[in-house]
Design an enzyme around this catalytic site. Structure first.
Site, mmCIF file in Angstrom:
data_model
loop_
_atom_site.group_PDB
_atom_site.id
_atom_site.type_symbol
_atom_site.label_atom_id
_atom_site.label_comp_id
_atom_site.label_asym_id
_atom_site.label_seq_id
_atom_site.Cartn_x
_atom_site.Cartn_y
_atom_site.Cartn_z
ATOM 1 N N ARG A 44 0.833 -1.216 0.000
ATOM 2 C CA ARG A 44 0.000 0.000 0.000
ATOM 3 C C ARG A 44 0.863 1.260 0.000
ATOM 4 O O ARG A 44 0.461 2.307 -0.488
ATOM 5 C CB ARG A 44 -0.984 -0.009 1.183
ATOM 6 C CG ARG A 44 -1.895 1.178 1.135
ATOM 7 C CD ARG A 44 -3.167 1.124 1.983
ATOM 8 N NE ARG A 44 -3.243 0.146 3.023
ATOM 9 C CZ ARG A 44 -2.745 0.289 4.250
ATOM 10 N NH1 ARG A 44 -2.096 1.380 4.583
ATOM 11 N NH2 ARG A 44 -2.888 -0.672 5.139
ATOM 12 N N TYR A 96 -15.185 16.193 -16.162
ATOM 13 C CA TYR A 96 -15.661 14.804 -16.190
ATOM 14 C C TYR A 96 -16.765 14.614 -15.139
ATOM 15 O O TYR A 96 -16.631 15.098 -14.009
ATOM 16 C CB TYR A 96 -14.456 13.896 -15.918
ATOM 17 C CG TYR A 96 -14.787 12.437 -15.733
ATOM 18 C CD1 TYR A 96 -15.596 11.761 -16.633
ATOM 19 C CD2 TYR A 96 -14.254 11.722 -14.663
ATOM 20 C CE1 TYR A 96 -15.882 10.414 -16.471
ATOM 21 C CE2 TYR A 96 -14.535 10.381 -14.493
ATOM 22 C CZ TYR A 96 -15.350 9.738 -15.406
ATOM 23 O OH TYR A 96 -15.628 8.408 -15.227
ATOM 24 N N ASP A 168 -6.109 18.406 -15.307
ATOM 25 C CA ASP A 168 -6.390 17.013 -15.675
ATOM 26 C C ASP A 168 -6.043 16.892 -17.156
ATOM 27 O O ASP A 168 -6.728 17.430 -18.026
ATOM 28 C CB ASP A 168 -7.867 16.695 -15.396
ATOM 29 C CG ASP A 168 -8.202 15.237 -15.692
ATOM 30 O OD1 ASP A 168 -7.527 14.645 -16.554
ATOM 31 O OD2 ASP A 168 -9.139 14.710 -15.071
ATOM 32 N N LYS A 193 -6.547 5.612 -19.681
ATOM 33 C CA LYS A 193 -6.850 6.066 -21.039
ATOM 34 C C LYS A 193 -5.602 5.957 -21.921
ATOM 35 O O LYS A 193 -5.093 4.876 -22.099
ATOM 36 C CB LYS A 193 -7.409 7.481 -20.992
ATOM 37 C CG LYS A 193 -8.425 7.719 -19.867
ATOM 38 C CD LYS A 193 -9.667 6.859 -19.977
ATOM 39 C CE LYS A 193 -10.620 7.186 -18.826
ATOM 40 N NZ LYS A 193 -11.707 6.244 -18.679
HETATM 41 C C1 LIG Z 1 -10.867 13.668 -17.852
HETATM 42 C C2 LIG Z 1 -10.978 12.482 -16.956
HETATM 43 N N1 LIG Z 1 -10.391 12.521 -15.755
HETATM 44 C C3 LIG Z 1 -10.457 11.484 -14.895
HETATM 45 C C4 LIG Z 1 -11.135 10.333 -15.227
HETATM 46 C C5 LIG Z 1 -11.244 9.214 -14.238
HETATM 47 O O1 LIG Z 1 -10.413 8.162 -14.568
HETATM 48 P P1 LIG Z 1 -10.668 6.656 -14.090
HETATM 49 O O2 LIG Z 1 -11.829 6.155 -14.881
HETATM 50 O O3 LIG Z 1 -9.376 6.002 -14.400
HETATM 51 O O4 LIG Z 1 -10.974 6.695 -12.642
HETATM 52 C C6 LIG Z 1 -11.748 10.230 -16.487
HETATM 53 C C7 LIG Z 1 -12.475 9.026 -16.864
HETATM 54 O O5 LIG Z 1 -13.112 8.961 -17.908
HETATM 55 C C8 LIG Z 1 -11.675 11.345 -17.365
HETATM 56 O O6 LIG Z 1 -12.267 11.339 -18.569
#
Ligand SMILES: Cc1ncc(COP(=O)(O)O)c(C=O)c1O
Length: 375
Positions: A44, A96, A168, A193
């Site tokens: 962890r 998101y 992000d 992604k």
């Molecule tokens: C812009 C963005 N940030 C964060 C996330 C969250 O990622 P995760 O699905 O790996 O938790 C996503 C998921 O689609 C996203 O599109």
């Protein structure tokens, strides 16, 4: 210094001196013998697979630190867990859906305030001065509308006001955009992604040059249990090696598809920042080296008809997520942004006619003919 493509393959190899294995092993262990030379104690709070991946991802963003997590949302959780009751986040209004849900349904319970604004408009930068937020939170390009925020300009205001800017970077990837170089404090990605790129695991990362932030993030991993599994970290490290190759193909395919979508009768508008007539094309060129595989458009069809046609596409699977080698298509209002109340969603432009394409690395001709048959 080595170039991006070389670093993606030649960093994160701490294992090699000991065993000679070209590919690092998966350290499937929950615990470590007390007093070991590398200072590991319990997975962890650290594992050689995380350390390898962190070295690679830090090098790709030219950052001094990277911390990896079990998902993008875990990375977001780690950042905001440093806030306390009474603190304020100034957030871009188009983010998101699950980031919005975390802010609205979790953080607000703990007395953290969130103010949303259209941060693609410079007149709204005054909110940084007036509201004095602890954190300014943006995505660029945004999910799903692909709005761009001028990272450099906003970072300058944040620096003057001593506010931390979090970008992000999931939609761009570090291959196409480097938020830290543009002045951000933290560059966050869902490695689920583009960085992993094969839709076979979840992960997240935050990169920074700020020692205090790095300590806070490491603390959050162990205190909140936000670590990935060693296998998932290994998969992300494997994916990262081909990031540059994949991104070049995602970008060229998406540009070709965006041009094609513009010609379709049933399409009302198309947004792809690297279309030469895109209203933010100049900003796109100044902070990104190319567009990624994401396109957003609006169809002049009913919601049911849109969903029916999307499901009949051969090479695009109707599914959440993005950034994998295979093409996906998503209806944000019913999928990724379903947790955002309809009124809030529509006020920022995520209506029922909006469709988001995540263009994969298949042959562009096949993707175009698939779309032509259905629309
Ligand atoms: C812009 C963005 N940030 C964060 C996330 C969250 O990622 P995760 O699905 O790996 O938790 C996503 C998921 O689609 C996203 O599109």
């Amino acid at each position: 210094m080595a170039k991006f493509e070389t670093k993606a393959i030649h960093t994160g190899l701490a294992h090699r001196e000991k065993t000679g294995s070209v590919i690092p092993p998966i350290y499937a262990t929950s615990t470590f013998e007390y007093g070991n030379k590398e200072g590991f104690d319990y997975t962890r709070s650290g594992n050689p697979c995380f350390r390898n991946l962190e070295n690679t991802l830090a090098s790709l963003e030219d950052a001094s630190h990277a911390t990896v997590f079990s998902s993008g949302v875990a990375a977001i959780t780690a950042v905001v867990s440093s806030l306390k009751s009474g603190d304020l986040i100034l957030a871009e209004e188009n983010i998101y859906g699950c980031t919005f849900r975390l802010f609205e349904q979790v953080l607000k319970k703990y007395g953290i305030e969130i103010v949303y604004a259209d941060l693609s408009k410079k007149e709204n930068y005054s909110l940084v001065v007036d509201k004095k937020p602890q954190i300014v939170w943006i995505e660029s390009p945004t999910n799903p509308l692909l709005k761009l925020i001028d990272i450099k300009a906003l970072a300058e205001v944040c620096r003057t006001e001593k506010t931390d800017l979090v970008v992000d970077n999931t939609f761009a990837s570090p291959y196409l955009q480097k938020p830290l170089e543009l002045g951000a404090t933290l560059s966050l990605s869902s490695t689920t992604k583009y960085i992993n790129g094969h839709s076979d695991c979840l992960g997240g990362v935050v990169c920074t040059n700020d020692n205090e932030w790095s300590d806070k993030l490491e603390f959050a991993v162990k205190a909140l249990g936000l670590n990935p599994s060693p296998f998932d970290a290994w998969l992300v490290a494997r994916g990262a090696k081909t990031l540059s190759l994949r991104m070049d193909k995602h970008s060229s395919n998406a540009l070709a598809l965006a041009e094609h979508l513009k010609e379709l009768k049933s399409v009302q508008w198309v947004r792809y920042p690297f279309l030469s007539d895109d209203p933010q094309h100049e900003l796109a060129k100044s902070q990104m080296s190319a567009g990624s595989g994401l396109i957003v458009c609006s169809f002049d069809l009913s919601k049911d008809e849109t969903l029916k046609r999307l499901q009949s596409l051969k090479y695009f699977t109707l599914a959440e997520s993005l950034g994998g080698v295979e093409s996906l298509v998503c209806h944000p209002a019913t999928m990724t942004h379903a947790s955002v109340p309809k009124k809030t969603r529509e006020a920022v432009g995520i209506t029922d006619s909006v469709v988001r394409f995540s263009v994969g690395v298949e042959a562009a001709e096949d993707l175009i003919s698939d779309l032509s048959e259905v629309f």
